[in-house]
Design a protein around this motif. Structure first.
Motif, short mmCIF file in Angstrom:
data_model
loop_
_atom_site.label_atom_id
_atom_site.label_comp_id
_atom_site.label_asym_id
_atom_site.label_seq_id
_atom_site.Cartn_x
_atom_site.Cartn_y
_atom_site.Cartn_z
N HIS A 56 7.00 3.23 -3.08
CA HIS A 56 5.57 3.04 -3.27
C HIS A 56 4.96 4.27 -3.93
CE1 HIS A 56 5.48 5.45 0.43
NE2 HIS A 56 4.22 5.71 0.14
N TYR A 57 3.73 4.11 -4.34
CA TYR A 57 2.92 5.23 -4.82
C TYR A 57 1.67 5.26 -3.97
CZ TYR A 57 5.58 5.76 -9.18
OH TYR A 57 6.56 6.00 -10.11
N ASP A 58 1.19 6.45 -3.65
CA ASP A 58 -0.13 6.62 -3.08
C ASP A 58 -1.07 6.79 -4.26
OD1 ASP A 58 0.97 6.57 -0.55
OD2 ASP A 58 0.91 8.74 -0.28
N VAL A 59 -2.13 6.00 -4.32
CA VAL A 59 -3.05 6.06 -5.46
C VAL A 59 -4.46 6.32 -4.99
CG1 VAL A 59 -1.65 4.67 -7.04
CG2 VAL A 59 -3.24 3.53 -5.53
N THR A 60 -5.14 7.20 -5.69
CA THR A 60 -6.54 7.52 -5.39
C THR A 60 -7.42 6.33 -5.78
OG1 THR A 60 -6.85 8.49 -7.57
CG2 THR A 60 -6.17 10.00 -5.77
N PRO A 61 -8.65 6.30 -5.32
CA PRO A 61 -9.53 5.18 -5.65
C PRO A 61 -9.67 4.93 -7.16
CG PRO A 61 -10.46 6.37 -3.81
CD PRO A 61 -9.28 7.18 -4.30
N SER A 62 -9.69 5.97 -7.97
CA SER A 62 -9.84 5.76 -9.41
C SER A 62 -8.58 5.12 -10.00
CB SER A 62 -10.17 7.07 -10.13
OG SER A 62 -9.16 8.03 -9.93
N TYR A 63 -7.39 5.54 -9.58
CA TYR A 63 -6.16 4.90 -10.05
C TYR A 63 -6.05 3.47 -9.51
CZ TYR A 63 -4.09 9.05 -12.17
OH TYR A 63 -3.81 10.13 -12.99
N ARG A 64 -6.51 3.26 -8.29
CA ARG A 64 -6.50 1.92 -7.71
C ARG A 64 -7.36 0.97 -8.55
NH1 ARG A 64 -9.54 -1.22 -4.31
NH2 ARG A 64 -8.38 -2.52 -2.85
N ALA A 65 -8.55 1.43 -8.92
CA ALA A 65 -9.44 0.61 -9.75
C ALA A 65 -8.79 0.29 -11.09
CB ALA A 65 -10.77 1.34 -9.96
N LYS A 66 -8.14 1.28 -11.68
CA LYS A 66 -7.45 1.04 -12.95
C LYS A 66 -6.30 0.05 -12.76
CE LYS A 66 -5.30 3.45 -16.83
NZ LYS A 66 -4.85 4.74 -17.36
N ALA A 67 -5.57 0.18 -11.66
CA ALA A 67 -4.46 -0.75 -11.37
C ALA A 67 -4.98 -2.18 -11.28
CB ALA A 67 -3.76 -0.35 -10.08
N LEU A 68 -6.11 -2.36 -10.63
CA LEU A 68 -6.68 -3.70 -10.50
C LEU A 68 -7.08 -4.27 -11.87
CD1 LEU A 68 -8.76 -3.21 -7.24
CD2 LEU A 68 -6.68 -4.58 -7.51
N THR A 69 -7.61 -3.42 -12.74
CA THR A 69 -7.98 -3.91 -14.08
C THR A 69 -6.74 -4.25 -14.91
OG1 THR A 69 -8.11 -1.72 -15.11
CG2 THR A 69 -10.14 -2.58 -14.12
N LEU A 70 -5.61 -3.63 -14.59
CA LEU A 70 -4.36 -3.91 -15.30
C LEU A 70 -3.58 -5.07 -14.69
CD1 LEU A 70 -3.09 -0.31 -16.14
CD2 LEU A 70 -4.12 -1.98 -17.70
N GLY A 71 -4.13 -5.68 -13.64
CA GLY A 71 -3.49 -6.88 -13.08
C GLY A 71 -2.91 -6.76 -11.69
N ALA A 72 -3.01 -5.59 -11.06
CA ALA A 72 -2.53 -5.48 -9.67
C ALA A 72 -3.39 -6.39 -8.79
CB ALA A 72 -2.62 -4.04 -9.19
#
Length: 101
Positions: A56-72
């Motif tokens: 897994h990766y631990d992701v900060t809120p900003s990376y999480r938001a980007k992940a969601l926009t990329l399809g996570a």
């Protein structure tokens, strides 16, 4: 082939970042690392594998938001454990049958 992220949680830690989410794959580590690379995460930031728990990766809120926009896909922490491809099958079964809250 899906990447999942759980809700952000605040941790008591000496680390610089105090809030993060977990990001996992339901397929394999290669999919997870490829997606992380698209996010701009360093491979050395990955955790788990080789007897150290699930990849897994631990992701900060900003990376999480980007992940969601990329399809996570956003899931609960409980669902994330169940969906992680190497999330320890015994634990996964216990979560699904309600033995672990």
């Amino acid at each position: 082939m899906t990447i999942f992220v759980d809700p952000p949680k605040r941790y008591v830690t000496k680390l610089r970042h105090k809030v993060w989410s977990h990001m996992v794959s339901d397929t394999d580590a290669a999919e997870l690392h490829g997606f992380a690379q698209r996010l701009g995460l360093k491979r050395t930031w990955s955790q788990g594998g080789a007897g150290k728990g699930p990849h897994h990766y631990d992701v900060t809120p900003s990376y999480r938001a980007k992940a969601l926009t990329l399809g996570a896909v956003e899931v609960s922490s409980r669902e994330l454990v169940c969906k992680n491809y190497d999330g320890h099958f015994a634990r996964r079964a216990s979560v699904l049958d309600g033995a672990i809250p």
